[in-house]
Design a protein around this motif. Structure first.
Motif, mmCIF file in Angstrom:
data_model
loop_
_atom_site.group_PDB
_atom_site.id
_atom_site.type_symbol
_atom_site.label_atom_id
_atom_site.label_comp_id
_atom_site.label_asym_id
_atom_site.label_seq_id
_atom_site.Cartn_x
_atom_site.Cartn_y
_atom_site.Cartn_z
ATOM 1 N N UNK A 4 0.849 -1.181 0.000
ATOM 2 C CA UNK A 4 0.000 0.000 0.000
ATOM 3 C C UNK A 4 0.890 1.237 0.000
ATOM 4 N N UNK A 5 0.809 2.008 -1.096
ATOM 5 C CA UNK A 5 1.674 3.182 -1.246
ATOM 6 C C UNK A 5 0.837 4.458 -1.348
ATOM 7 N N UNK A 6 1.294 5.473 -0.630
ATOM 8 C CA UNK A 6 0.650 6.779 -0.664
ATOM 9 C C UNK A 6 1.373 7.641 -1.691
ATOM 10 N N UNK A 7 0.635 8.078 -2.709
ATOM 11 C CA UNK A 7 1.218 8.861 -3.797
ATOM 12 C C UNK A 7 1.049 10.357 -3.564
ATOM 13 N N UNK A 16 1.533 -3.358 -7.240
ATOM 14 C CA UNK A 16 2.354 -4.548 -7.463
ATOM 15 C C UNK A 16 3.778 -4.076 -7.713
ATOM 16 N N UNK A 17 4.729 -4.560 -6.905
ATOM 17 C CA UNK A 17 6.122 -4.129 -6.999
ATOM 18 C C UNK A 17 7.025 -5.308 -7.323
ATOM 19 N N UNK A 116 5.895 -0.787 6.344
ATOM 20 C CA UNK A 116 5.691 -2.236 6.395
ATOM 21 C C UNK A 116 4.333 -2.709 5.890
ATOM 22 N N UNK A 117 3.531 -1.814 5.287
ATOM 23 C CA UNK A 117 2.196 -2.219 4.841
ATOM 24 C C UNK A 117 2.298 -2.935 3.496
ATOM 25 N N UNK A 118 2.926 -4.108 3.538
ATOM 26 C CA UNK A 118 3.136 -4.916 2.334
ATOM 27 C C UNK A 118 3.066 -6.386 2.717
ATOM 28 N N UNK A 119 2.929 -7.250 1.710
ATOM 29 C CA UNK A 119 2.849 -8.674 2.042
ATOM 30 C C UNK A 119 4.210 -9.241 2.423
#
Length: 339
Positions: A4-7, A16-17, A116-119
């Protein structure tokens, strides 16, 4: 890898990274639980500026080690760990003096760098701490809070039998009250929320003051036998006047503004008491390198955080939850995200 990224303001997306490689002295962890923080919400609202964009949000993380890089010792696949979001430079005068929580160039993950809001996350091994089995994932999300409170008690030089007035019965305030009890001080929790104060009493906080129903000055005067409190802790975003909290301190007392940087309300009120009472005023904004002590307090069940989670959030619903927080922050004590 999904994160989850804040733009920009109110532009939070699940992206998706590329898969991250595990370098030397690093490990890869699979996220088991993370917390939605006040900093996440304020950056989403545009009330806190982004250090860089896009930014992966999230300051609290519990994960499982899935891959270990070269040179890593003390960690292995399958270990459950908590991540300390505060990265110390190790080279400034304060770090060299072992005063890591006063690092001159401290970086906070989720605010000054990707959080850290990532899988999955790839992190330096030295920012991870192995968790005992008896600590639940949801409870471990609060380790950063406990570490900050331990630092606050240390900075205030809180001694056995001293009164500590805590202004703000947020999750942080409730934890600070329990930490004060552990150090054999006497916490007095002040707030306007009757439900939060009732929870505090159930958690063992004997003195609570509802400032809507009672004059805090008179109540604290009575509790302290007329001398007022040796120490006062004002919790960021307490929604009560900081200047008023200075009145709760005894002459020559210590006052701490406790919370995370950049999230304080406007500090309103009269500040003349600082001079009139010759108060010592300090700020406490992190619990860097205090995680082992915090984990111990949680593992021994000295600190009870089991009732501080207001609700769980599915990973896919993070943006919705952050938006709901932004619309009405008073509804939430702590939201825990479960990927």
């Amino acid at each position: 890898m999904k994160a989850w990224r804040l733009h920009d303001k109110e532009q939070l997306t699940l992206d998706e990274l590329p898969v991250q490689t595990v370098g030397e002295n690093c490990v890869k962890i699979k996220t088991l639980a993370s917390g939605i923080s006040t900093t996440d919400v304020l950056m989403y609202q545009g009330k806190m500026s982004l250090s860089s964009a896009p930014l992966i949000i999230g300051r609290q993380c519990v994960g499982m080690v899935t891959e270990v890089g070269e040179g890593v010792t003390g960690l292995q696949r399958g270990d459950r760990v908590a991540a300390d979001p505060f990265v110390c430079c190790t080279t400034c005068a304060q770090c060299k003096a072992e005063k890591h929580n006063e690092c001159e160039r401290m970086l906070c993950r989720g605010v000054g760098d990707d959080g850290f809001m990532s899988d999955f996350s790839v992190l330096p091994a030295d920012m991870l701490y192995v968790l005992p089995e008896r600590i639940k994932d949801n409870d471990a999300v609060f380790i950063e809070h406990i570490a900050l409170c331990i630092n606050a008690v240390s900075k205030l030089n809180l001694e056995k039998g001293e009164h500590l007035v805590i202004v703000g019965a947020s999750a942080l305030g409730l934890i600070l009250a329990q930490v004060a009890i552990y150090y054999q001080a006497v916490p007095v929790l002040v707030d306007t929320d009757a439900a939060a104060l009732s929870l505090a009493e159930e958690l063992g906080v004997y003195y609570t003051v509802n400032s809507v129903e009672t004059d805090p000055m008179k109540k604290i005067f009575t509790i302290t036998g007329g001398k007022m409190a040796e120490a006062v802790a004002y919790i960021n975003l307490a929604h009560m006047a900081f200047g008023r909290s200075l009145d709760y301190a005894a002459k020559g007392g210590r006052v701490a503004l406790v919370g995370w940087s950049d999230v304080a309300d406007d500090l309103s009120g009269e500040f003349g008491a600082i001079l009139n009472k010759q108060l010592t005023v300090l700020g406490v904004n992190n619990g860097a390198r205090t995680f082992p002590s915090a984990i111990n307090l949680l593992a021994t069940r000295t600190i009870d955080v089991s009732r501080l989670v207001s609700h769980e959030v599915a990973f896919a619903d993070v943006e919705k939850s952050v938006r709901e927080h932004a619309e009405n922050m008073s509804r939430f004590m702590k939201a825990v995200v479960k990927p």
